[in-house]
Structures are given as C-alpha cells and as structure tokens.
Motif scaffolding. Structure first.
Motif, PDB file in Angstrom:
ATOM      1  N   CYS A   1       0.850  -1.186   0.000  1.00  0.00           N
ATOM      2  CA  CYS A   1       0.000   0.000   0.000  1.00  0.00           C
ATOM      3  C   CYS A   1       0.888   1.239   0.000  1.00  0.00           C
ATOM      4  O   CYS A   1       2.108   1.153   0.120  1.00  0.00           O
ATOM      5  CB  CYS A   1      -0.916   0.011   1.217  1.00  0.00           C
TER       6      CYS A   1
ATOM      7  N   VAL B   1      -2.549   4.023 -10.244  1.00  0.00           N
ATOM      8  CA  VAL B   1      -3.751   3.270 -10.599  1.00  0.00           C
ATOM      9  C   VAL B   1      -4.287   3.861 -11.897  1.00  0.00           C
ATOM     10  O   VAL B   1      -4.594   5.058 -11.958  1.00  0.00           O
ATOM     11  CB  VAL B   1      -4.828   3.353  -9.498  1.00  0.00           C
TER      12      VAL B   1
ATOM     13  N   GLY C   1      -2.337   6.888  -7.118  1.00  0.00           N
ATOM     14  CA  GLY C   1      -3.499   6.360  -6.410  1.00  0.00           C
ATOM     15  C   GLY C   1      -3.093   5.718  -5.102  1.00  0.00           C
ATOM     16  O   GLY C   1      -1.908   5.684  -4.739  1.00  0.00           O
TER      17      GLY C   1
ATOM     18  N   PRO D   1      -4.061   2.246  -3.903  1.00  0.00           N
ATOM     19  CA  PRO D   1      -4.666   0.907  -3.894  1.00  0.00           C
ATOM     20  C   PRO D   1      -4.138   0.069  -2.736  1.00  0.00           C
ATOM     21  O   PRO D   1      -3.190   0.461  -2.045  1.00  0.00           O
ATOM     22  CB  PRO D   1      -4.214   0.314  -5.229  1.00  0.00           C
TER      23      PRO D   1
ATOM     24  N   SER E   1     -11.269  -4.400   2.064  1.00  0.00           N
ATOM     25  CA  SER E   1     -11.945  -3.136   1.754  1.00  0.00           C
ATOM     26  C   SER E   1     -12.678  -2.599   2.972  1.00  0.00           C
ATOM     27  O   SER E   1     -12.604  -1.397   3.287  1.00  0.00           O
ATOM     28  CB  SER E   1     -12.916  -3.338   0.592  1.00  0.00           C
TER      29      SER E   1
ATOM     30  N   ILE F   1     -10.596   1.377   1.923  1.00  0.00           N
ATOM     31  CA  ILE F   1     -10.240   1.556   0.514  1.00  0.00           C
ATOM     32  C   ILE F   1     -11.331   0.930  -0.343  1.00  0.00           C
ATOM     33  O   ILE F   1     -11.706  -0.227  -0.115  1.00  0.00           O
ATOM     34  CB  ILE F   1      -8.874   0.918   0.217  1.00  0.00           C
TER      35      ILE F   1
ATOM     36  N   GLU G   1     -13.021  -1.458  -5.544  1.00  0.00           N
ATOM     37  CA  GLU G   1     -12.464  -1.420  -6.893  1.00  0.00           C
ATOM     38  C   GLU G   1     -10.977  -1.095  -6.882  1.00  0.00           C
ATOM     39  O   GLU G   1     -10.302  -1.222  -7.920  1.00  0.00           O
ATOM     40  CB  GLU G   1     -13.215  -0.408  -7.757  1.00  0.00           C
ATOM     41  N   HIS G   2     -10.438  -0.686  -5.735  1.00  0.00           N
ATOM     42  CA  HIS G   2      -9.006  -0.412  -5.611  1.00  0.00           C
ATOM     43  C   HIS G   2      -8.302  -1.445  -4.729  1.00  0.00           C
ATOM     44  O   HIS G   2      -7.180  -1.208  -4.277  1.00  0.00           O
ATOM     45  CB  HIS G   2      -8.774   0.990  -5.051  1.00  0.00           C
TER      46      HIS G   2
END
Length: 427
Positions: A8, A54, A59, A61, A89, A94, A97-98
């Motif tokens: 991350c 990203v 980004g 992610p 998630s 987060i 979708e990431h």
C-alpha cells in the motif's frame, strides 16, 4: 504456512488498521484452509506515494499477494480470495475497486517452515503430529539444571490451536476429514416454491414477539406474513444431487416491525423438517424447531392432481409439530402480481442467541445479537396473488396461536431463490 504481503501507499493504513487487517486475513485463511492461525504470516510493505499508480495516475490501492501450497480445491481458493478482498476493503476503507487479491500457489515441497518441508494439502494433521513427536524425541532424558517451563504462553497457544484444528468442519461434529459437520461452510444457495398468506393479528400480540431493538411498525400495525416453503439447498459441492439431505420443507412467520425507523421483518417462529436446515438456521439467527410442513405442488404436466398457475387455482398448506397441527391455510389464485418486488421490500432481522451452560450464568447468553439477513442475488418468479384463509391452532409448548388472525390479507404463490454468505450484526 501461507504468506500474505499487503502492499500500500506509505501512511495509508494506520497501525490499528494493520492490526485489524492482519487479524482478519489470519482468521479467514485459517477458517477456509484449515490451517492453525499461528502459521499464517502477514507482511505490510509501504511504498512512497510517487511510486504507486492506478490507471496511469497516482493512487492509493491495496494489493494483497498471497502464497499457498498447490493442491487446495479451486473453489476454496476462490472463496478465500473473495473473502479477503471484502474484509480488506471493509477494514481499510479503501474502495473494493481499488483492492486486488492474488493468491499464487507452488508445490509444498518448495517451502520449509520450522526446519521441515511443508506437507501437501490434507496432510497437515500428520505433519503437525510428527513435529510434536520430533520435539519430544529431541529432549534429553534428564537434566540437573533448573527445569525450563514446558512452553511459553505463545508456544502453548500454538500447540492448543494445532490440536483443535486437527479436527475440521464448519459446524459440529468436527471430524478428521471435515465431512461430518451438519452444515458446510457458506456460501449457501436456496431455491423454493412458496404458498404464502398475509394476515393481521392483534397489534399487541405482534408487538409482544419483538426483541429489544425492534419497534412496532405503526403503518402496518399487526401485519404478519406466513410462508409455507418447499426448499432445495445447495452448497459448493453440488449438494442438490443428494435430495435426501438438500430438500426440505419449512414454515415461518414474519412480523412487520421497525429498526431505527426503517421498515423490517422479524421472524419469531419457524419450523423445519430437516436437521441440516435447522443447524443453518440457528447459525443465521432463525429460531428453528422441528416440524412437518406440507403444501400443494405444481407440476409441469397438468392434470387433476396438479393445479396450474391460473385464475381459480387452489393451494393448501399445513404445519404440525409433535404430532399436533399448528397451522392450516388455503389460497385461491386470482392474477399475477404486477410488482413482485413488494415481497422483498423489507430486510429480515433475526436474533442470534446461544445460551451459557454455567451455573449462575443462565441469564447471561454467550451470544445475543440482532442481525440483518444479507440475501444475495434474491429473486422471485411466477408470483400470483389471490384470496386466503389461515388458522393457527393452540398446542402445549407453542405460542404461534397467540398471533391468531383477526383479518385476512392476500394469499400468494411464488418461487424464490437467493444466496447466503453472511449476516450483518446491528449492534
């Protein structure tokens, strides 16, 4: 045995989030792959923001790369990846979708832990037992030096976990192969035909069934819906091909209520004729009891023995428990329902309650929590409505008849399917 690397952006995960995420990954892998939690390794790698992109742009992610031994069933690996992605998630905040989860596998013989080559999947119990035997065999027969404690708390914890996890299964009975449990690991899939009756009881009777945390619905005071259902169950192993275990019939009532002002349904009473379904129900918070449920069926080949889904078709249903009839119902169809979504407009709220068996603590349950049923891909089909009548009968040890109808509502006949992977605690 498994290793997870969580990559991350530096500073995007707080220490508390890392603790929670590591614990979640450990629990999920342990539960699905039947590995002692102490053998799950989780590593966090923080990257400078200028090194993470990203879609070609900077980004934040969360990338989780896992390693496991080759040979685990593919469906289990897929369930593992899905569960890890959802937990990651939810814990990190987060967006899903990431979040990306990749689980790679290589032969067990390519890895060594605790000085020994790892076992093939399914041979963990023998590997763990041999490790303990080897540890015992390597100890000196006697010593004049001060006796060292047999183990540290961490070592003892690992030993206890290993002993426990040698038996497998999602529910009792835990067993060497994990095949004897009453209910398999979710997801659980359901499809069934329903004969249903809407009716209204005395508002006070409906309110009396509500647990703390739920309130009467003033807009539909006293409304109850009774369901007679002919179900077929499936897990992830084509259980529907074993009809004696997968098919069952069920009766339950849903009482209109409100949770924090939101319209919901509450299930105070439910009966089922299959012990696998009974166990799954208790896990979900349905207060299932054993009963016998019957209803009129529809067959593709019409005739005197089968009604069709058409105006004037009649359906009957009944419930009995301990050889006493508790409910009978009749439905006469009139027309297809224009908007079947009305049948799915309320979330179902259950109470997961498991008592404590310890003197002096009978009034302090081990688990007592309201949960919301999380029905995935819920669908209804061939919904017809019409007139109805229902009778609830008194019997010793039963309180269903306290919801005796004072006014009839619509009757309906429908087919429904959905999946269950979890319930949501309401706090």
């Amino acid at each position: 045995m498994p290793v997870y690397t969580c990559t991350c952006v530096q500073g995007s995960l707080t220490p508390d989030v890392k603790d929670e995420l590591a614990a979640g990954i450990t629990t999920i892998h342990s539960d699905i792959s039947h590995v002692p939690p102490d053998y799950v390794d989780v590593v966090f790698a923080g990257m400078p923001p200028e090194n993470v992109y990203v879609g070609g742009r900077p980004g934040t992610p969360l990338l989780i790369n896992g390693w496991a031994r080759r040979g685990h069933p593919q469906d289990a690996t897929t369930r593992l990846a899905l569960a890890l992605a959802e937990a990651a998630s939810r814990t990190s905040g987060i967006p899903r979708e990431h979040v990306m989860v990749v689980i790679l596998a290589s032969p067990a013989r390519s890895a060594v832990e605790a000085g020994r080559v790892l076992p093939e999947p399914g041979h963990e119990a023998q590997w763990l037992a041999e490790g303990r035997a080897g540890a015992r065999g390597s100890r000196p027969a006697a010593s004049t030096s001060p006796t060292r404690p047999p183990s540290t708390p961490v070592e003892q914890s690992r030993t206890d976990l290993e002993e426990t996890l040698m038996l497998k299964g999602y529910t009792v009975p835990l067993s060497p192969k994990g095949e004897a449990n009453i209910a398999p690991t979710p997801p659980w899939h359901y499809a069934g035909d329903i004969v249903g009756v809407e009716f209204f009881t005395e508002p006070a009777a409906a309110e009396a069934t509500l647990p703390e945390g739920l309130d009467p619905d003033p807009d539909t005071s006293g409304r109850v819906v009774a369901f007679f259902v002919d179900w077929q169950f499936n897990g992830e192993q084509d259980e529907y091909l074993d009809p004696v275990r997968s098919q069952y019939r069920e009766f339950f009532v849903l009482v209109d209520a409100r949770h924090q002002g939101r319209p919901v349904s509450w299930c105070p009473y439910i009966y089922v004729d299959n012990h696998h379904a009974l166990a799954r129900g208790w896990i979900q918070g349905f207060p299932k009891k054993a009963g016998n449920v019957h209803q009129t069926r529809v067959f593709a080949s019409p005739g005197k023995a089968s009604p069709t889904l058409s105006p004037g078709a009649r359906f009957g249903a009944s419930l009995s428990c301990d050889e006493r009839t508790l409910a009978t119902a009749r439905v006469t169809l009139q027309a297809p329902m224009e908007d079947p979504s009305a049948l799915l407009s309320r979330d179902t709220i259950n109470l997961r309650h498991f008592p404590t068996l310890e003197a002096g603590k009978y009034d302090k349950p081990a688990v007592h929590e309201l949960v919301r049923m999380d029905y995935a891909d819920q669908q209804v089909a061939e919904v017809w409505t019409g007139t109805s009548e229902i009778e609830l009968l008194q019997a010793p040890g039963e309180e269903l008849a306290d919801l005796a109808p004072v006014r009839a509502g619509m009757g309906f006949r429908a087919s429904m399917s959905y999946n269950v992977t979890q319930v949501e605690p309401l706090g």
